[in-house]
Enzyme design. Structure first.
Site, PDB file in Angstrom:
ATOM      1  N   GLY A 100       5.347  14.387  45.414  1.00  0.00           N
ATOM      2  CA  GLY A 100       6.216  13.023  45.597  1.00  0.00           C
ATOM      3  C   GLY A 100       5.217  11.894  46.227  1.00  0.00           C
ATOM      4  N   GLY A 102       4.037  10.389  48.526  1.00  0.00           N
ATOM      5  CA  GLY A 102       3.701  10.657  50.014  1.00  0.00           C
ATOM      6  C   GLY A 102       3.239   9.586  50.831  1.00  0.00           C
ATOM      7  N   ARG A 103       2.504   8.505  50.074  1.00  0.00           N
ATOM      8  CA  ARG A 103       2.085   7.286  50.646  1.00  0.00           C
ATOM      9  C   ARG A 103       1.866   6.410  49.571  1.00  0.00           C
ATOM     10  NH1 ARG A 103      -4.302   8.011  51.434  1.00  0.00           N
ATOM     11  NH2 ARG A 103      -4.576   9.375  49.653  1.00  0.00           N
ATOM     12  N   LYS A 122      -0.293   1.378  47.771  1.00  0.00           N
ATOM     13  CA  LYS A 122      -0.772   2.854  48.364  1.00  0.00           C
ATOM     14  C   LYS A 122      -1.253   2.799  49.846  1.00  0.00           C
ATOM     15  CE  LYS A 122      -3.488   6.601  46.782  1.00  0.00           C
ATOM     16  NZ  LYS A 122      -4.333   7.222  45.768  1.00  0.00           N
ATOM     17  N   ASP A 134       0.625  11.160  57.236  1.00  0.00           N
ATOM     18  CA  ASP A 134       0.885   9.733  57.818  1.00  0.00           C
ATOM     19  C   ASP A 134       1.469   8.977  56.889  1.00  0.00           C
ATOM     20  OD1 ASP A 134      -1.613   9.384  56.772  1.00  0.00           O
ATOM     21  OD2 ASP A 134      -2.540   8.990  58.570  1.00  0.00           O
ATOM     22  N   GLY A 135       0.857   8.859  55.581  1.00  0.00           N
ATOM     23  CA  GLY A 135       1.619   8.037  54.369  1.00  0.00           C
ATOM     24  C   GLY A 135       0.627   6.996  54.756  1.00  0.00           C
ATOM     25  N   ARG A 192      -1.212  -1.262  43.232  1.00  0.00           N
ATOM     26  CA  ARG A 192      -1.552  -0.783  42.031  1.00  0.00           C
ATOM     27  C   ARG A 192      -0.508  -1.213  41.051  1.00  0.00           C
ATOM     28  NH1 ARG A 192      -2.693   5.958  42.621  1.00  0.00           N
ATOM     29  NH2 ARG A 192      -0.471   5.841  43.113  1.00  0.00           N
ATOM     30  N   ASP A 269       0.027  16.416  39.037  1.00  0.00           N
ATOM     31  CA  ASP A 269       0.706  15.287  39.704  1.00  0.00           C
ATOM     32  C   ASP A 269      -0.280  13.823  39.525  1.00  0.00           C
ATOM     33  OD1 ASP A 269      -0.684  17.199  41.880  1.00  0.00           O
ATOM     34  OD2 ASP A 269      -0.573  15.523  43.049  1.00  0.00           O
ATOM     35  N   ASP A 279      -4.721   7.626  40.143  1.00  0.00           N
ATOM     36  CA  ASP A 279      -5.040   8.356  41.369  1.00  0.00           C
ATOM     37  C   ASP A 279      -6.631   8.511  41.551  1.00  0.00           C
ATOM     38  OD1 ASP A 279      -2.510   8.226  42.402  1.00  0.00           O
ATOM     39  OD2 ASP A 279      -2.102  10.687  42.554  1.00  0.00           O
TER      40      ASP A 279
END
Ligand code: AMP
Ligand code: MG
Length: 527
Positions: A100, A102-103, A122, A134-135, A192, A269, A279
């Site tokens: 998922g 996460g950040r 992001k 920590d995101g 993004r 992912d 990514d």
């Protein structure tokens, strides 16, 4: 800022009923509502006006306080509720369960001139998917993602875009090389943009949980919103959809191979359902041409995601997607046929791409061997891929007066591409001389003039790519508060196929200092 927000993903798909921002397994939902974390002292470092125009924003909008506050997460749009997406994924060949955003936090989906764009921060703080992290994101990885997204777009490689890059004023702790030397780094946030951030993993998570209902909702949504030309969802349309995802994925991989891009973390992912490069983590550009190369130190041992394996991995990832969709598509043979066809078609398309790189219009006898031998020769001694192809376009068919007198010297047209020119001796030299002779002989059969051939080669062989050491130079300067290189690279890389006479310094091999330096040739997933 006047944005036309439509938020289709979050309005049409099921939300997590738990609205607390706690880390957990999220069931039966495509996303969770979450607010970005406030930052200490946000500062905009750069904005992409060309990306901004896609969503109808002006330079004035980009310079506004409102933009700064919203695109660093300090404020949110009054008419949009941010969310993080739920997905799973296969990482390095193994099912990793729920991952998922996460950040990553989606601020809104906006529509401009008939095109939808999801705007996603992001590094704007933790979400239910942050697991033990920590995101946040640091400046170095954010600069790399920001510049590369736009550079790929201008190279004509299907890619997500980047709208803005800001520092947060917060300190973020990272152990960059995972060797016990954690240190504080500057925090940063990138915005993004993509028509959609849905990944293969968004489908896989529901399939893994046998949640057919959500899987179908997501699939139908994706087709209606992003593949509307295929028609209303049905068994046939599902297959057509999978075929098109495969086609787009193949185009993306071919483009990576053409420009010498190594993604570094081709987990499912990190594979977009729209066939976009997404990514940008420990990616890199081939400098010394090498099928075995990967910049990602985390993958050093197996080199699963090495340059020469990217096509195989894309197929492997498509198999995982097919394994998820097969829950809804009753025809596993038809899915298999699409995958087999991918395997068969890829080398054909790759060969076509190589012909274009070599400036050959149609395949003739002997061209396959010419391409195979070029690949072999490029491995014989360290050779810069970008420089090699760009200079190859200068070879003349005839031995004119300006050209080298001796045919045996034809290889010298590419001399600046070789790291160690003295290595071109004995057998290596002979192989290169032989290859150039065959190539030049082959060029006699072309109907185009040298000039025409060069012009067409220069459209597929970039002059400027975002070399790994360039990223590091921009990072080191920006870390000291100097954003001039960031600005310079954004301008340079907006025209990667053009000659830019005052920018020749970036058409150069990697300097020796960068050979083994962290950040240049060695990157970890730490970001
Ligand atoms: P990546 O390898 O960057 O694609 O990340 C894999 C997964 O880890 C994704 O679910 C990310 O959202 C998550 N992730 C990576 N870095 C962080 C971080 N600093 N905080 C929270 N989640 C993260
Ligand atoms: Mg990722």
């Amino acid at each position: 800022m006047d944005l036309h927000i439509n938020n289709r993903f979050s309005q049409l798909l099921p939300a997590d009923v738990n609205e607390a921002n706690t880390r957990r397994q999220v069931q039966e939902a495509c996303f969770s509502w979450v607010r970005p974390q406030k930052t200490a002292a946000p500062k905009m470092l750069h904005t992409s006006i060309s990306a901004a125009k896609c969503i109808g924003l002006s330079q004035e909008d980009l310079n506004s306080q409102e933009f700064l506050q919203i695109f660093t997460g300090n404020e949110v749009f009054t008419n949009s509720r941010p969310y993080a997406m739920c997905y799973g994924g296969h990482q390095f060949g193994h099912w990793a369960g729920q991952l998922g955003d996460g950040r990553a936090i989606n601020l809104a989906e906006v529509e401009h001139q008939g095109q939808s764009w999801a705007l996603q921060l992001k590094g704007a703080g933790p979400t239910p998917y942050s697991r033990s992290a920590d995101g946040l994101a640091v400046l170095r990885s954010s600069i790399r993602e920001y510049i590369c997204s736009e550079a790929m777009h201008y190279l004509g490689v299907p890619s997500t875009r980047a709208l803005s890059l800001a520092t947060t004023g917060d300190e973020v702790l990272r152990d960059m090389m995972y060797d016990g030397n954690a240190a504080y780094e500057k925090g940063a946030v990138v915005c993004r943009m993509s028509p959609s951030f849905i990944r293969f993993g968004n489908f896989e998570i529901f399939a893994a949980r046998q949640d057919k209902e959500r899987l179908q909702q997501l699939l139908d949504f994706t087709i209606k919103q992003h593949y509307p030309h295929l028609g209303a969802p049905s068994q046939e349309v599902y297959l057509a959809f999978f075929q098109e995802v495969a086609d787009r994925t193949m185009e993306m991989i071919l483009a990576w191979q053409r420009v010498g891009f190594v993604h570094g973390v081709m987990n499912t992912d990190n594979f977009s359902i729209l066939g976009l490069s997404i990514d940008y983590g420990p990616y890199g550009w081939l400098e010394g041409y090498d099928n075995n190369w990967t910049p990602n130190t985390t993958d050093r041992r197996n080199r699963r995601y090495r340059f020469g394996n990217q096509a195989n991995i894309s197929l492997w990832n498509l198999v995982q997607l097919a394994n998820a969709l097969v829950l809804l598509i009753n025809d596993d043979k038809a899915l298999e046929a699409i995958l087999l066809n991918y395997q068969k078609t890829y080398p054909e398309k790759e060969f076509q791409m190589m012909l274009e790189k070599l400036g050959l219009q149609t395949a003739l006898d002997g061209d396959t061997q010419l391409v195979i031998d070029l690949d072999k020769n490029l491995h014989r001694t360290e050779t810069d891929m970008t420089i090699f192809y760009r200079l190859l376009a200068n070879l003349k068919r005839e031995n004119s007066q300006e050209a080298f007198n001796d045919q045996e010297d034809d290889w010298k047209v590419c001399a600046p591409a070789f790291y160690n020119i003295n290595a071109l001796q004995g057998n290596i030299l002979k192989e290169w001389q032989d290859w150039f002779l065959r190539y030049k002989t082959r060029l006699q059969k072309e109907t185009r003039t040298d000039k025409e051939r060069k012009a067409s080669m220069n459209l597929v062989n970039p002059k400027y790519v975002f070399r790994n050491y360039m990223a590091q130079l921009a990072i080191d300067a920006a870390d000291k508060g100097d954003n001039r290189l960031l600005e310079e690279f954004m301008q340079l890389l907006a025209h990667p196929y053009s000659e830019q006479s005052n920018k020749e310094e970036w058409f150069a091999k990697r300097p020796e200092w960068a050979r083994h330096k962290a950040g240049c040739s060695m990157l970890s997933c730490s970001s």
